[in-house]
Design a protein around this motif. Structure first.
Motif, PDB file in Angstrom:
ATOM      1  N   SER A   1      -2.466 -22.852 -13.265  1.00 54.05           N
ATOM      2  CA  SER A   1      -1.392 -23.835 -13.187  1.00 54.05           C
ATOM      3  C   SER A   1      -0.019 -23.164 -13.143  1.00 54.05           C
ATOM      4  O   SER A   1       0.822 -23.488 -12.281  1.00 54.05           O
ATOM      5  CB  SER A   1      -1.475 -24.781 -14.387  1.00 54.05           C
ATOM      6  OG  SER A   1      -0.357 -25.643 -14.433  1.00 54.05           O
ATOM      7  N   LEU A   2       0.219 -22.229 -14.048  1.00 54.62           N
ATOM      8  CA  LEU A   2       1.520 -21.559 -14.124  1.00 54.62           C
ATOM      9  C   LEU A   2       1.784 -20.727 -12.877  1.00 54.62           C
ATOM     10  O   LEU A   2       2.892 -20.765 -12.313  1.00 54.62           O
ATOM     11  CB  LEU A   2       1.566 -20.670 -15.363  1.00 54.62           C
ATOM     12  CG  LEU A   2       1.598 -21.385 -16.720  1.00 54.62           C
ATOM     13  CD1 LEU A   2       1.342 -20.402 -17.855  1.00 54.62           C
ATOM     14  CD2 LEU A   2       2.937 -22.098 -16.925  1.00 54.62           C
ATOM     15  N   ALA A   3       0.762 -19.968 -12.442  1.00 54.57           N
ATOM     16  CA  ALA A   3       0.931 -19.123 -11.261  1.00 54.57           C
ATOM     17  C   ALA A   3       1.115 -19.974 -10.012  1.00 54.57           C
ATOM     18  O   ALA A   3       1.948 -19.662  -9.139  1.00 54.57           O
ATOM     19  CB  ALA A   3      -0.268 -18.189 -11.104  1.00 54.57           C
ATOM     20  N   GLY A   4       0.371 -21.064  -9.904  1.00 57.26           N
ATOM     21  CA  GLY A   4       0.510 -21.950  -8.751  1.00 57.26           C
ATOM     22  C   GLY A   4       1.882 -22.581  -8.689  1.00 57.26           C
ATOM     23  O   GLY A   4       2.502 -22.665  -7.625  1.00 57.26           O
TER      24      GLY A   4
ATOM     25  N   GLU B   1      -1.718 -15.423  -5.339  1.00 58.73           N
ATOM     26  CA  GLU B   1      -2.667 -14.326  -5.509  1.00 58.73           C
ATOM     27  C   GLU B   1      -3.224 -14.300  -6.947  1.00 58.73           C
ATOM     28  O   GLU B   1      -4.431 -14.176  -7.149  1.00 58.73           O
ATOM     29  CB  GLU B   1      -1.992 -12.991  -5.196  1.00 58.73           C
ATOM     30  CG  GLU B   1      -2.938 -11.804  -5.272  1.00 58.73           C
ATOM     31  CD  GLU B   1      -2.255 -10.492  -4.897  1.00 58.73           C
ATOM     32  OE1 GLU B   1      -2.886  -9.439  -5.084  1.00 58.73           O
ATOM     33  OE2 GLU B   1      -1.095 -10.532  -4.424  1.00 58.73           O
ATOM     34  N   THR B   2      -2.327 -14.429  -7.925  1.00 62.49           N
ATOM     35  CA  THR B   2      -2.767 -14.463  -9.318  1.00 62.49           C
ATOM     36  C   THR B   2      -3.595 -15.707  -9.603  1.00 62.49           C
ATOM     37  O   THR B   2      -4.630 -15.636 -10.289  1.00 62.49           O
ATOM     38  CB  THR B   2      -1.546 -14.429 -10.264  1.00 62.49           C
ATOM     39  OG1 THR B   2      -0.851 -13.191 -10.078  1.00 62.49           O
ATOM     40  CG2 THR B   2      -1.969 -14.557 -11.716  1.00 62.49           C
TER      41      THR B   2
ATOM     42  N   ASN C   1      -7.480 -30.916  -9.984  1.00 65.85           N
ATOM     43  CA  ASN C   1      -6.468 -31.685 -10.710  1.00 65.85           C
ATOM     44  C   ASN C   1      -5.618 -30.798 -11.603  1.00 65.85           C
ATOM     45  O   ASN C   1      -5.057 -31.265 -12.580  1.00 65.85           O
ATOM     46  CB  ASN C   1      -7.143 -32.777 -11.555  1.00 65.85           C
ATOM     47  CG  ASN C   1      -7.584 -33.965 -10.724  1.00 65.85           C
ATOM     48  OD1 ASN C   1      -6.779 -34.785 -10.293  1.00 65.85           O
ATOM     49  ND2 ASN C   1      -8.888 -34.035 -10.486  1.00 65.85           N
ATOM     50  N   ILE C   2      -5.537 -29.506 -11.244  1.00 70.10           N
ATOM     51  CA  ILE C   2      -4.737 -28.578 -12.030  1.00 70.10           C
ATOM     52  C   ILE C   2      -3.265 -28.768 -11.668  1.00 70.10           C
ATOM     53  O   ILE C   2      -2.879 -28.698 -10.492  1.00 70.10           O
ATOM     54  CB  ILE C   2      -5.153 -27.120 -11.765  1.00 70.10           C
ATOM     55  CG1 ILE C   2      -6.629 -26.913 -12.118  1.00 70.10           C
ATOM     56  CG2 ILE C   2      -4.288 -26.159 -12.575  1.00 70.10           C
ATOM     57  CD1 ILE C   2      -7.159 -25.542 -11.755  1.00 70.10           C
ATOM     58  N   GLU C   3      -2.460 -29.018 -12.669  1.00 71.77           N
ATOM     59  CA  GLU C   3      -1.033 -29.273 -12.449  1.00 71.77           C
ATOM     60  C   GLU C   3      -0.371 -28.084 -11.746  1.00 71.77           C
ATOM     61  O   GLU C   3      -0.607 -26.924 -12.081  1.00 71.77           O
ATOM     62  CB  GLU C   3      -0.354 -29.520 -13.791  1.00 71.77           C
ATOM     63  CG  GLU C   3       1.107 -29.897 -13.685  1.00 71.77           C
ATOM     64  CD  GLU C   3       1.745 -30.140 -15.041  1.00 71.77           C
ATOM     65  OE1 GLU C   3       2.970 -30.358 -15.090  1.00 71.77           O
ATOM     66  OE2 GLU C   3       1.017 -30.100 -16.055  1.00 71.77           O
ATOM     67  N   GLY C   4       0.438 -28.383 -10.740  1.00 75.71           N
ATOM     68  CA  GLY C   4       1.207 -27.351 -10.052  1.00 75.71           C
ATOM     69  C   GLY C   4       0.471 -26.628  -8.937  1.00 75.71           C
ATOM     70  O   GLY C   4       0.992 -25.651  -8.388  1.00 75.71           O
ATOM     71  N   THR C   5      -0.737 -27.081  -8.583  1.00 78.02           N
ATOM     72  CA  THR C   5      -1.527 -26.352  -7.573  1.00 78.02           C
ATOM     73  C   THR C   5      -1.895 -27.215  -6.367  1.00 78.02           C
ATOM     74  O   THR C   5      -2.834 -26.885  -5.643  1.00 78.02           O
ATOM     75  CB  THR C   5      -2.825 -25.803  -8.202  1.00 78.02           C
ATOM     76  OG1 THR C   5      -3.647 -26.897  -8.634  1.00 78.02           O
ATOM     77  CG2 THR C   5      -2.527 -24.883  -9.367  1.00 78.02           C
ATOM     78  N   LEU C   6      -1.166 -28.313  -6.149  1.00 76.21           N
ATOM     79  CA  LEU C   6      -1.553 -29.228  -5.079  1.00 76.21           C
ATOM     80  C   LEU C   6      -1.604 -28.526  -3.728  1.00 76.21           C
ATOM     81  O   LEU C   6      -2.585 -28.661  -2.975  1.00 76.21           O
ATOM     82  CB  LEU C   6      -0.570 -30.407  -5.026  1.00 76.21           C
ATOM     83  CG  LEU C   6      -0.918 -31.496  -3.997  1.00 76.21           C
ATOM     84  CD1 LEU C   6      -2.279 -32.097  -4.293  1.00 76.21           C
ATOM     85  CD2 LEU C   6       0.162 -32.580  -3.989  1.00 76.21           C
TER      86      LEU C   6
END
Length: 476
Positions: free
Chosen positions: A409-412, A418-419, A440-445
């Motif tokens: 989520s944070l990396a996306g 890549e991470t 449904n991972i936040e920040g990875t749409l």
């Protein structure tokens, strides 16, 4: 012995409840009995084979973290049959309920038992493991006549609200591999300082684990003997002798398995427990013989050395963790992974004291980093510290999906695909299979629509949401 059925019709007086019929198996566990006024909440119940309504009975209320009422009641079955207790074990998933709801349900269960069965009000006990031990420890706040609490692997004490004028017996039980063992000993010291009666038992187990039936039975004798000393139970010499022989049998089993130091410590605790019952000379003779046994001194030395090293290492872990988090020291992740690898090797040691210590240290390290992780990821800390803490968690507990999902989520969100893809694959390597959660991972749409993301998921789960047919996903 053939199990008999006893039908008890009880007119409950709680709220606007109607008559309730219970079909109880004498000598067996009856499951899924409803808790009046609590929708879909039930408990399991055990009554000894000689149960009758013509006398008052001691009762123990039991709480398991996952609400395994029937399974847990069966753990207490032997003790309840031999020492004459009723057992009510809640089918409440404590991990899924808020604390106020749990307490409300627990007290409703207790009140229903008081109304439906002939309970001796001065012989009411609670027992629990993990979160269940916290519930069991809190209930004396609501039932002032509580006679005893058996806390396994955890407890709860609000020092401001402990009623010193209504003392109860506190029995602590801890696994030799459980990092909470020292915390349990702190609870014991607290109650000792209040002049409450206390006892402690150890078993071969880890955190979130119930002890074997024999340990529970031995612990229950603490409640039984204390009731006899207070005059709340008949002082039957043959019965007391049987309790003593059962417990001595457990120490003899420890000796047969060459656990000499553990057997000695067990006898030392029994000396206080069975005082005034005439077994002092026998216990002292057994302790003297054990001290002469080959292996006793070396086991005692190994235990003391392991405890000393363990406490030093705990302090070192705490200091290093604080330092590394403050500086987001990614270069030290390898050192933490090395610590875990070394503990895993030490768990396999033939030296039992060192092996148990390794389990406790790893459990403590897991607890320490999880607590820090929960605080940091829900704070306004910089993203590099949040990512560091999440990466560290994957090094400490490789099978916990929460940290992997947080890194993705944070990396996306930060555009570091890549991470995110690297930790997506690492997560799937652990056996994680919740595909819906992966989309449904936040920040990875945006990342979820990439070929790379879907190909990794398909590689491990056999399918993915997109690119299964080799075509680009259609835009809405």
């Amino acid at each position: 012995m053939k199990k008999l059925l006893l039908v008890i019709i009880a007119f409950l007086t709680l709220g606007n409840l109607h008559a309730q019929e219970f079909r109880i198996i004498k000598g067996g566990v009856t499951d899924s009995l409803p808790i009046p006024g609590m929708s879909n909440k039930t408990y399991a119940f055990y009554a000894p084979t000689n149960y009758t309504t013509h006398r008052k009975w001691p009762v123990v209320f039991v709480f398991d973290p996952k609400g395994r009422g029937s399974t847990t009641a069966n753990l207490f079955r032997k003790a309840a049959e031999e020492q004459q207790y009723l057992v009510a074990s809640a089918n409440i998933d404590l991990k899924a309920e808020p604390i106020d709801s749990i307490v409300k349900t627990a007290t409703a269960m207790m009140n229903s038992i008081f109304s439906a069965f002939p309970i001796d009000p001065v012989q009411v006990y609670t027992a629990g493991m993990g979160e269940g031990a916290q519930v069991a420890s809190a209930l004396p706040l609501f039932y002032k006549q509580m006679a005893g609490v058996m806390a396994i692997g955890n407890s709860f004490v609000n020092r401001e609200y402990v009623d010193k004028s209504n003392p109860y017996m506190f029995i602590a039980i801890a696994g030799d591999k459980d990092y909470m063992v020292y915390e349990m000993e702190e609870y014991l010291r607290f109650f000792d300082d209040l002049d409450f009666r206390t006892d402690v038992y150890y078993f071969d187990g880890k955190e979130d684990q119930w002890p074997e039936t024999a340990v529970i039975s031995n612990a229950m004798t603490g409640f039984t003997l204390e009731a006899i000393k207070k005059g709340n139970r008949v002082a039957d010499k043959d019965f007391i002798q049987k309790l003593y022989q059962n417990e001595i049998g457990y120490t003899e089993q420890l000796v047969r398995t060459r656990n000499y130091y553990e057997a000695y410590e067990k006898l030392d605790r029994m000396e206080d427990k069975y005082e005034d019952f005439g077994f002092e000379d026998d216990i002292e003779d057994r302790m003297k013989e054990l001290k002469k046994t080959n292996g006793y001194r070396s086991q005692r030395r190994d235990f003391r050395q392991a405890v000393t090293f363990e406490k030093e290492q705990q302090g070192y872990y705490e200091y290093t963790l604080r330092t590394d988090v403050m500086t987001a020291n990614f270069q030290n992740i390898g050192w933490w992974a090395y610590q875990v690898d070394e503990l895993e090797k030490l768990k396999k040691s033939s030296n039992e004291a060192k092996s148990n210590m390794a389990y406790r240290l790893h459990g403590y390290l897991d607890f320490l980093t999880k607590r820090k992780f929960d605080v940091i990821v829900n704070s306004d800390a910089p993203i590099d510290i949040k990512i560091f803490m999440s990466v560290l968690r994957t090094a400490i507990n490789k099978d916990d999906p929460e940290a992997y999902l947080k890194i993705i989520s944070l990396a996306g969100s930060d555009g570091d695909y890549e991470t995110a893809l690297l930790y997506l694959e690492d997560l799937l390597k652990t056996g994680y299979s919740n595909m819906e959660a992966l989309y449904n991972i936040e920040g990875t749409l945006d990342l979820q629509f990439t070929r790379e993301y879907n190909e990794i998921i398909k590689k491990y789960l056999g399918e993915s949401k997109f690119y299964n047919d080799g075509k680009e996903p259609e835009e809405n």
